[in-house]
Design a protein around this motif. Structure first.
Motif, PDB file in Angstrom:
ATOM      1  N   ILE A 247      85.663  18.663 -39.992  1.00 13.37           N
ATOM      2  CA  ILE A 247      84.569  18.962 -40.919  1.00 13.37           C
ATOM      3  C   ILE A 247      83.331  18.195 -40.453  1.00 13.37           C
ATOM      4  N   ASP A 248      82.937  17.128 -41.152  1.00  9.93           N
ATOM      5  CA  ASP A 248      81.745  16.382 -40.723  1.00  9.93           C
ATOM      6  C   ASP A 248      82.054  14.919 -40.404  1.00  9.93           C
ATOM      7  N   ASP A 249      83.319  14.635 -40.120  1.00  6.56           N
ATOM      8  CA  ASP A 249      83.737  13.294 -39.704  1.00  6.56           C
ATOM      9  C   ASP A 249      84.203  13.314 -38.253  1.00  6.56           C
ATOM     10  N   ALA A 250      83.788  12.308 -37.502  1.00 11.45           N
ATOM     11  CA  ALA A 250      84.243  12.167 -36.110  1.00 11.45           C
ATOM     12  C   ALA A 250      84.987  10.855 -35.958  1.00 11.45           C
ATOM     13  N   GLN A 251      86.019  10.892 -35.141  1.00 12.69           N
ATOM     14  CA  GLN A 251      86.814   9.714 -34.801  1.00 12.69           C
ATOM     15  C   GLN A 251      86.847   9.619 -33.283  1.00 12.69           C
ATOM     16  N   ILE A 252      86.341   8.519 -32.733  1.00 14.62           N
ATOM     17  CA  ILE A 252      86.462   8.302 -31.290  1.00 14.62           C
ATOM     18  C   ILE A 252      87.923   7.966 -31.012  1.00 14.62           C
ATOM     19  N   THR A 253      88.567   8.752 -30.162  1.00 13.59           N
ATOM     20  CA  THR A 253      89.969   8.503 -29.837  1.00 13.59           C
ATOM     21  C   THR A 253      90.101   7.478 -28.716  1.00 13.59           C
ATOM     22  N   ASN A 254      89.218   7.574 -27.745  1.00 16.25           N
ATOM     23  CA  ASN A 254      89.237   6.637 -26.632  1.00 16.25           C
ATOM     24  C   ASN A 254      87.941   6.747 -25.838  1.00 16.25           C
ATOM     25  N   ILE A 255      87.594   5.654 -25.210  1.00 20.90           N
ATOM     26  CA  ILE A 255      86.427   5.599 -24.329  1.00 20.90           C
ATOM     27  C   ILE A 255      86.731   4.560 -23.268  1.00 20.90           C
ATOM     28  N   ALA A 256      86.432   4.886 -22.021  1.00 19.09           N
ATOM     29  CA  ALA A 256      86.731   3.945 -20.937  1.00 19.09           C
ATOM     30  C   ALA A 256      85.803   4.189 -19.754  1.00 19.09           C
ATOM     31  N   ILE A 257      85.468   3.100 -19.093  1.00 18.72           N
ATOM     32  CA  ILE A 257      84.708   3.109 -17.843  1.00 18.72           C
ATOM     33  C   ILE A 257      85.557   2.348 -16.826  1.00 18.72           C
ATOM     34  N   LEU A 258      85.572   2.797 -15.579  1.00 16.86           N
ATOM     35  CA  LEU A 258      86.315   2.061 -14.549  1.00 16.86           C
ATOM     36  C   LEU A 258      85.934   0.581 -14.601  1.00 16.86           C
ATOM     37  N   PRO A 259      86.924  -0.307 -14.613  1.00 18.47           N
ATOM     38  CA  PRO A 259      86.625  -1.742 -14.719  1.00 18.47           C
ATOM     39  C   PRO A 259      85.615  -2.242 -13.683  1.00 18.47           C
ATOM     40  N   ALA A 260      85.667  -1.737 -12.467  1.00 18.23           N
ATOM     41  CA  ALA A 260      84.760  -2.201 -11.413  1.00 18.23           C
ATOM     42  C   ALA A 260      83.298  -1.854 -11.705  1.00 18.23           C
ATOM     43  N   LEU A 261      83.063  -0.903 -12.590  1.00 22.11           N
ATOM     44  CA  LEU A 261      81.697  -0.467 -12.879  1.00 22.11           C
ATOM     45  C   LEU A 261      81.181  -0.949 -14.231  1.00 22.11           C
ATOM     46  N   ARG A 262      81.984  -1.700 -14.953  1.00 25.51           N
ATOM     47  CA  ARG A 262      81.558  -2.200 -16.258  1.00 25.51           C
ATOM     48  C   ARG A 262      80.429  -3.210 -16.081  1.00 25.51           C
TER      49      ARG A 262
END
Length: 149
Positions: free
Chosen positions: A65-80
């Protein structure tokens, strides 16, 4: 200047996404979970960040509906530490708003102060704690959320 692109995740991205997933999490999702999310979950929206056509990060969210849930987010550790996570999160918020989302939430490890600081930049605030949420070490999750409208 490096070519940075963010686009919808495709099935052909899963192998590279798995590289980011395994490098980022102690209990990574399986290939099958990503496949199911992309093919079968009508609420799922996944995006990849590419540098020179290589997947260096990804994000997933469910919209109901109008709710969002971020399930996961990731960046390669070497580029953080290069603001790629910030760019990817900003893109995700823009996508959510464009899809009519009014509220967005996510869980973050209590010890992950770097991620918490990023989310606070975008207006997310702690709203609760999920005790022993992470099964690998029983760490608590902080639930963070923001009203987008």
């Amino acid at each position: 200047m490096l070519e940075l692109t963010i686009r919808k995740m495709e099935l052909s991205d899963i192998d590279q996404v798995m590289e980011v997933e395994r490098a980022s999490f102690t209990t990574p999702w399986s290939r099958e979970i990503f496949l199911q999310e992309i093919v079968e979950n009508q609420h799922a929206h996944y995006f990849v960040m590419l540098i020179e056509k290589k997947v260096v990060g990804y994000v997933g969210m469910w919209i109901v509906i109008d709710d969002a849930q971020i399930t996961n987010i990731a960046i390669l550790p070497a580029l953080r530490g290069n603001k790629f996570g910030e760019k990817l999160f900003r893109f995700t918020l823009q996508q959510a708003i464009g899809m009519g989302v009014k509220r967005l939430s996510l869980e973050v490890r209590a010890s992950n102060t770097i991620a918490q600081r990023l989310y606070r930049k975008f207006g997310l605030v702690p709203g609760g704690i999920r005790k022993n949420y992470y099964k690998d070490d029983n760490e608590d999750a902080i639930v963070m959320w923001v009203n987008l409208v």
